[in-house]
Design a protein around this motif. Structure first.
Motif, short mmCIF file in Angstrom:
data_model
loop_
_atom_site.label_atom_id
_atom_site.label_comp_id
_atom_site.label_asym_id
_atom_site.label_seq_id
_atom_site.Cartn_x
_atom_site.Cartn_y
_atom_site.Cartn_z
N LEU A 98 56.80 -0.02 17.80
CA LEU A 98 56.22 -0.75 16.66
C LEU A 98 55.09 0.06 16.04
CD1 LEU A 98 55.80 -3.17 14.83
CD2 LEU A 98 54.46 -4.25 16.64
N LEU B 232 54.93 1.67 12.24
CA LEU B 232 53.87 1.38 11.27
C LEU B 232 53.31 2.66 10.66
CD1 LEU B 232 51.95 -1.52 13.06
CD2 LEU B 232 53.12 -1.66 10.86
N GLY C 122 51.62 1.02 7.82
CA GLY C 122 50.31 0.71 8.41
C GLY C 122 49.18 0.84 7.39
N ILE D 243 49.25 -2.17 5.08
CA ILE D 243 48.69 -3.37 5.70
C ILE D 243 47.17 -3.28 5.72
CG2 ILE D 243 48.49 -4.62 7.89
CD1 ILE D 243 51.46 -3.86 8.38
N ARG E 277 47.14 -10.35 -1.19
CA ARG E 277 48.33 -10.55 -0.36
C ARG E 277 49.51 -9.76 -0.88
NH1 ARG E 277 50.81 -15.17 0.12
NH2 ARG E 277 50.18 -15.85 -1.94
N PRO F 294 53.17 -10.21 2.38
CA PRO F 294 53.05 -10.59 3.79
C PRO F 294 54.38 -11.05 4.38
CG PRO F 294 51.30 -11.58 2.49
CD PRO F 294 52.27 -10.98 1.53
N GLN F 295 55.22 -11.68 3.57
CA GLN F 295 56.52 -12.12 4.10
C GLN F 295 57.34 -10.95 4.61
OE1 GLN F 295 55.19 -13.12 1.17
NE2 GLN F 295 55.91 -15.14 0.58
N VAL G 267 56.12 -8.09 5.59
CA VAL G 267 55.46 -7.52 6.77
C VAL G 267 55.83 -8.32 8.01
CG1 VAL G 267 53.24 -7.02 7.86
CG2 VAL G 267 53.55 -6.56 5.43
N THR G 268 55.77 -9.66 7.92
CA THR G 268 56.13 -10.46 9.09
C THR G 268 57.60 -10.27 9.44
OG1 THR G 268 56.39 -12.39 7.66
CG2 THR G 268 54.34 -12.22 8.87
N ALA G 269 58.45 -10.12 8.43
CA ALA G 269 59.87 -9.86 8.70
C ALA G 269 60.02 -8.52 9.43
CB ALA G 269 60.66 -9.84 7.40
N LEU H 287 57.78 -7.04 11.35
CA LEU H 287 57.30 -7.20 12.73
C LEU H 287 58.35 -7.91 13.58
CD1 LEU H 287 53.63 -8.35 12.00
CD2 LEU H 287 54.35 -6.12 12.84
N ARG H 288 58.93 -8.96 13.01
CA ARG H 288 59.89 -9.77 13.78
C ARG H 288 61.18 -8.97 14.03
NH1 ARG H 288 62.86 -15.06 12.37
NH2 ARG H 288 62.65 -16.34 14.24
N PHE I 127 60.53 -6.68 16.87
CA PHE I 127 60.60 -7.31 18.19
C PHE I 127 62.05 -7.42 18.64
CE2 PHE I 127 56.47 -9.82 17.43
CZ PHE I 127 55.75 -8.72 17.81
N THR J 15 63.40 -4.04 19.76
CA THR J 15 62.83 -3.38 20.93
C THR J 15 62.66 -4.31 22.12
OG1 THR J 15 60.60 -3.85 20.14
CG2 THR J 15 61.57 -1.73 19.51
N ALA J 16 63.10 -5.59 21.97
CA ALA J 16 62.92 -6.55 23.07
C ALA J 16 63.72 -6.13 24.29
CB ALA J 16 63.34 -7.93 22.61
#
Lengths: 165, 156
Positions: free
Chosen positions: A29, A33, A121, A124, A133, A150-151, A153-155, A157-158, A161, A164-165
């Motif tokens: 992650l 970034l 990065g 952000i 925003r 921001p939407q 960015v959160t997408a 990040l999610r 996850f 890489t989970a």
């Protein structure tokens, strides 16, 4: 973030101290970034409006397209942003007086921007420092190529996850 | 600890939280607008007598109302609020906040206490600040038509 750690140079050999670093990032992650292109978090196409369009028409476009802001473009140049916050601060208190005025009168001029060569990065950080925003992305010729929200960015990040989970 | 591990384990209280704006359902839309403008926040939570959230009013709703029902500023917020809202507690991980915002397309999330009462507000802006504080770097803040200037952001 993890500190860069330099590998030791072999005995008796010239070693360029700037060329041989170990893993710079503690996880994928962090690497994404810094290393991914900004296109990984930008949205396209962007919702636009002309500075001469009336406020009510611009608000209708925001409502229909369910977007939080419109980029105000004159010719092919970005001249401002018209956002939900502009509606709250400048339009709502006197809607009847301003609804037929041009967007230019109530937009936020000279918006903060990032360039397509920047990293996610950095973008952000710009959002956090500037407090905006939504940040337009420009190419080297100062033409709009996207917008960071921001939407997205959160997408990002999610999605990361999940990968890489 | 890596950024991903921090997001998975850090509680919501690590994010810069803001005081939540609340109004009873009998307040007017105009009062909500005044409150939001004064606090520079895009959301008011509508609460019941126990201070539990029952809805929210946002800038996006305001735009829709002004276009379709411009006289609504004098009407009760309870008649125009959105009934979809998401609660989260301070001890829950930041990863859950990201899931909530992304899964439900939310900009604001209501932080509640153990009794379900409104405690604070968090959302997109706080999350951006959290991420930025954990990947500090030299930031180039550029405005259209001007020379960029540099800001050294050293974290929190």
């Amino acid at each position: 973030m993890a500190k860069r750690q330099r590998r030791p140079a072999p005995q008796g050999e010239f070693h360029d101290p700037l060329s041989d670093y170990g893993d710079e990032f503690a996880d994928p992650l962090e690497e994404a970034l810094v290393r991914r292109p900004i296109s990984a978090i930008q949205s396209q196409p962007v919702a636009k409006v002309a500075p001469t369009d009336c406020v009510k028409a611009a608000m209708r476009k925001m409502d229909e397209q369910e977007v939080a802001c419109l980029l105000v473009i004159e010719g092919d140049r970005l001249v401002g942003i018209f956002s939900e916050r502009d509606v709250l601060d400048k339009v709502a208190p006197r809607f009847d007086q301003v609804k037929d005025q041009p967007v230019r009168d109530v937009m936020t001029p000279d918006p903060v921007v990032v360039y397509e060569t920047d990293s996610p990065g950095s973008a952000i950080n710009v959002m956090a420092v500037s407090g905006f925003r939504h940040v337009p992305v420009l190419d080297v010729n100062d033409r709009v190529v996207g917008i960071i929200s921001p939407q997205r960015v959160t997408a990002f990040l999610r999605e990361h996850f999940a990968q890489t989970a | 600890m890596s950024l991903k591990q921090q997001i998975l384990s850090d509680p919501i209280s690590e994010i810069p939280l803001r005081p939540a704006l609340t109004l009873p359902r009998s307040a007017t839309v105009g009062q909500a607008v005044d409150l939001m403008r004064g606090a520079k926040l895009g959301c008011v939570f509508v609460v019941n007598q126990k201070d539990e959230p029952i809805g929210k009013f946002t800038e996006r709703l305001l735009i829709h109302l002004l276009l379709t029902h411009p006289r609504a500023l004098d009407e009760k917020i309870g008649d125009h609020m959105a009934k979809s809202w998401a609660p989260i507690q301070r001890v829950e991980p930041i990863a859950r906040l990201i899931d909530l915002m992304q899964g439900l397309d939310l900009r604001f999330v209501c932080v509640v206490d153990d009794h379900g009462r409104v405690n604070a507000l968090t959302g997109q802006k706080g999350l951006m600040e959290y991420i930025a504080e954990r990947c500090p770097r030299q930031v180039k803040v550029s405005r259209v038509g001007s020379h960029p200037y540099m800001i050294q952001r050293e974290g929190a």
